[in-house]
Design a protein around this motif. Structure first.
Motif, mmCIF file in Angstrom:
data_model
loop_
_atom_site.group_PDB
_atom_site.id
_atom_site.type_symbol
_atom_site.label_atom_id
_atom_site.label_comp_id
_atom_site.label_asym_id
_atom_site.label_seq_id
_atom_site.Cartn_x
_atom_site.Cartn_y
_atom_site.Cartn_z
ATOM 1 N N ALA A 15 0.835 -1.209 0.000
ATOM 2 C CA ALA A 15 0.000 0.000 0.000
ATOM 3 C C ALA A 15 0.871 1.259 0.000
ATOM 4 N N ILE A 16 1.949 1.253 0.762
ATOM 5 C CA ILE A 16 2.865 2.395 0.802
ATOM 6 C C ILE A 16 3.509 2.592 -0.571
ATOM 7 N N PHE A 17 3.882 1.496 -1.213
ATOM 8 C CA PHE A 17 4.468 1.595 -2.550
ATOM 9 C C PHE A 17 3.502 2.300 -3.512
ATOM 10 N N PHE A 18 2.251 1.842 -3.572
ATOM 11 C CA PHE A 18 1.289 2.445 -4.488
ATOM 12 C C PHE A 18 0.973 3.890 -4.105
ATOM 13 N N LEU A 19 0.923 4.189 -2.823
ATOM 14 C CA LEU A 19 0.693 5.559 -2.385
ATOM 15 C C LEU A 19 1.836 6.468 -2.836
ATOM 16 N N MET A 20 3.060 6.001 -2.706
ATOM 17 C CA MET A 20 4.209 6.798 -3.147
ATOM 18 C C MET A 20 4.189 7.014 -4.651
ATOM 19 N N THR A 49 8.972 12.543 -19.986
ATOM 20 C CA THR A 49 7.761 11.949 -19.419
ATOM 21 C C THR A 49 7.944 10.450 -19.230
ATOM 22 N N THR A 50 8.506 9.781 -20.226
ATOM 23 C CA THR A 50 8.739 8.345 -20.129
ATOM 24 C C THR A 50 9.711 8.028 -18.997
ATOM 25 N N LEU A 51 10.796 8.782 -18.908
ATOM 26 C CA LEU A 51 11.757 8.555 -17.825
ATOM 27 C C LEU A 51 11.117 8.792 -16.465
ATOM 28 N N TYR A 52 10.293 9.826 -16.377
ATOM 29 C CA TYR A 52 9.613 10.119 -15.111
ATOM 30 C C TYR A 52 8.647 8.998 -14.736
ATOM 31 N N LEU A 53 7.885 8.535 -15.714
ATOM 32 C CA LEU A 53 6.917 7.474 -15.430
ATOM 33 C C LEU A 53 7.600 6.159 -15.077
ATOM 34 N N LEU A 54 8.758 5.897 -15.666
ATOM 35 C CA LEU A 54 9.505 4.688 -15.311
ATOM 36 C C LEU A 54 10.220 4.850 -13.979
ATOM 37 N N GLY A 55 10.700 6.052 -13.695
ATOM 38 C CA GLY A 55 11.462 6.294 -12.474
ATOM 39 C C GLY A 55 10.622 6.350 -11.220
ATOM 40 N N THR A 56 9.370 6.768 -11.350
ATOM 41 C CA THR A 56 8.515 6.902 -10.177
ATOM 42 C C THR A 56 8.321 5.571 -9.446
ATOM 43 N N PRO A 57 7.923 4.488 -10.125
ATOM 44 C CA PRO A 57 7.806 3.212 -9.405
ATOM 45 C C PRO A 57 9.153 2.687 -8.912
ATOM 46 N N LEU A 58 10.214 2.962 -9.665
ATOM 47 C CA LEU A 58 11.539 2.508 -9.250
ATOM 48 C C LEU A 58 11.955 3.172 -7.945
ATOM 49 N N VAL A 59 11.814 4.478 -7.861
ATOM 50 C CA VAL A 59 12.179 5.200 -6.643
ATOM 51 C C VAL A 59 11.302 4.743 -5.478
ATOM 52 N N SER A 60 10.025 4.580 -5.729
ATOM 53 C CA SER A 60 9.112 4.124 -4.666
ATOM 54 C C SER A 60 9.520 2.746 -4.154
ATOM 55 N N ALA A 61 9.837 1.848 -5.065
ATOM 56 C CA ALA A 61 10.246 0.499 -4.663
ATOM 57 C C ALA A 61 11.533 0.534 -3.846
ATOM 58 N N LEU A 62 12.496 1.332 -4.283
ATOM 59 C CA LEU A 62 13.765 1.403 -3.561
ATOM 60 C C LEU A 62 13.582 1.984 -2.162
ATOM 61 N N VAL A 63 12.722 2.981 -2.025
ATOM 62 C CA VAL A 63 12.478 3.571 -0.703
ATOM 63 C C VAL A 63 11.808 2.552 0.216
ATOM 64 N N VAL A 64 10.795 1.864 -0.288
ATOM 65 C CA VAL A 64 10.098 0.871 0.541
ATOM 66 C C VAL A 64 11.038 -0.271 0.916
ATOM 67 N N ILE A 65 11.848 -0.732 -0.015
ATOM 68 C CA ILE A 65 12.805 -1.805 0.287
ATOM 69 C C ILE A 65 13.823 -1.335 1.321
ATOM 70 N N ALA A 66 14.329 -0.105 1.155
ATOM 71 C CA ALA A 66 15.324 0.410 2.096
ATOM 72 C C ALA A 66 14.743 0.521 3.502
ATOM 73 N N ILE A 67 13.498 0.946 3.618
ATOM 74 C CA ILE A 67 12.885 1.093 4.943
ATOM 75 C C ILE A 67 12.554 -0.266 5.557
ATOM 76 N N THR A 68 12.008 -1.167 4.759
ATOM 77 C CA THR A 68 11.536 -2.431 5.326
ATOM 78 C C THR A 68 12.631 -3.480 5.491
ATOM 79 N N ARG A 69 13.615 -3.499 4.611
ATOM 80 C CA ARG A 69 14.615 -4.559 4.664
ATOM 81 C C ARG A 69 16.056 -4.060 4.781
ATOM 82 N N GLY A 70 16.253 -2.762 4.651
ATOM 83 C CA GLY A 70 17.578 -2.179 4.835
ATOM 84 C C GLY A 70 18.536 -2.503 3.690
ATOM 85 N N ARG A 71 19.817 -2.430 4.020
ATOM 86 C CA ARG A 71 20.852 -2.666 2.993
ATOM 87 C C ARG A 71 20.805 -4.086 2.448
ATOM 88 N N VAL A 72 20.466 -5.024 3.296
ATOM 89 C CA VAL A 72 20.375 -6.413 2.851
ATOM 90 C C VAL A 72 19.317 -6.539 1.758
#
Length: 127
Positions: A15-20, A49-72
């Motif tokens: 849910a946090i991923f989709f919200l971001m 626009t294409t780079l932005y649309l591709l980058g938005t889910p990527l950045v969201s995924a990386l933030v959620v992964i970093a918060i929930t699972r850390g460097r590992v």
């Protein structure tokens, strides 16, 4: 970061991923709306626009992964990202299929409209 907040994010990571993704997508929508209303002289380019649309889910995924699972988790994601599971032909297909379909759609649209094909047709597609 507060432990209860991190635990809450871990519990609701999808849910946090989709919200971001939704929240990060709004600036582009606002710019596009301003352009369509005539308040901006030039809208965003197709490539940006294409780079932005591709980058938005990527950045969201990386933030959620970093918060929930850390460097590992980030290391695991990176290892999965570069692991080749199919033949290299499929990677080429995935890389070029969408741009070729978009250019083809613009070309067909211009030909049906009677404008003919030109380099501007491909330029409108963002290439």
């Amino acid at each position: 970061m507060d432990k209860t907040f991190v635990n809450w994010i871990k519990k609701h990571d999808l849910a946090i991923f989709f919200l971001m993704v939704f929240l990060l997508g709004w600036p582009r929508a606002i710019v596009e709306a301003g352009y369509s209303q005539g308040r901006l002289l030039q809208g965003p380019s197709s490539i940006l626009t294409t780079l932005y649309l591709l980058g938005t889910p990527l950045v969201s995924a990386l933030v959620v992964i970093a918060i929930t699972r850390g460097r590992v988790g980030l290391k695991e994601w990176g290892a999965r990202f570069i692991r080749w599971r199919v033949n290299w032909h499929w990677y080429l297909f995935a890389l070029f299929a969408y741009p070729l379909m978009v250019a083809g759609a613009y070309t067909v649209s211009d030909l049906i409209a009677g404008r003919g094909w030109s380099v501007l047709t491909v330029w409108k597609a963002g290439f």
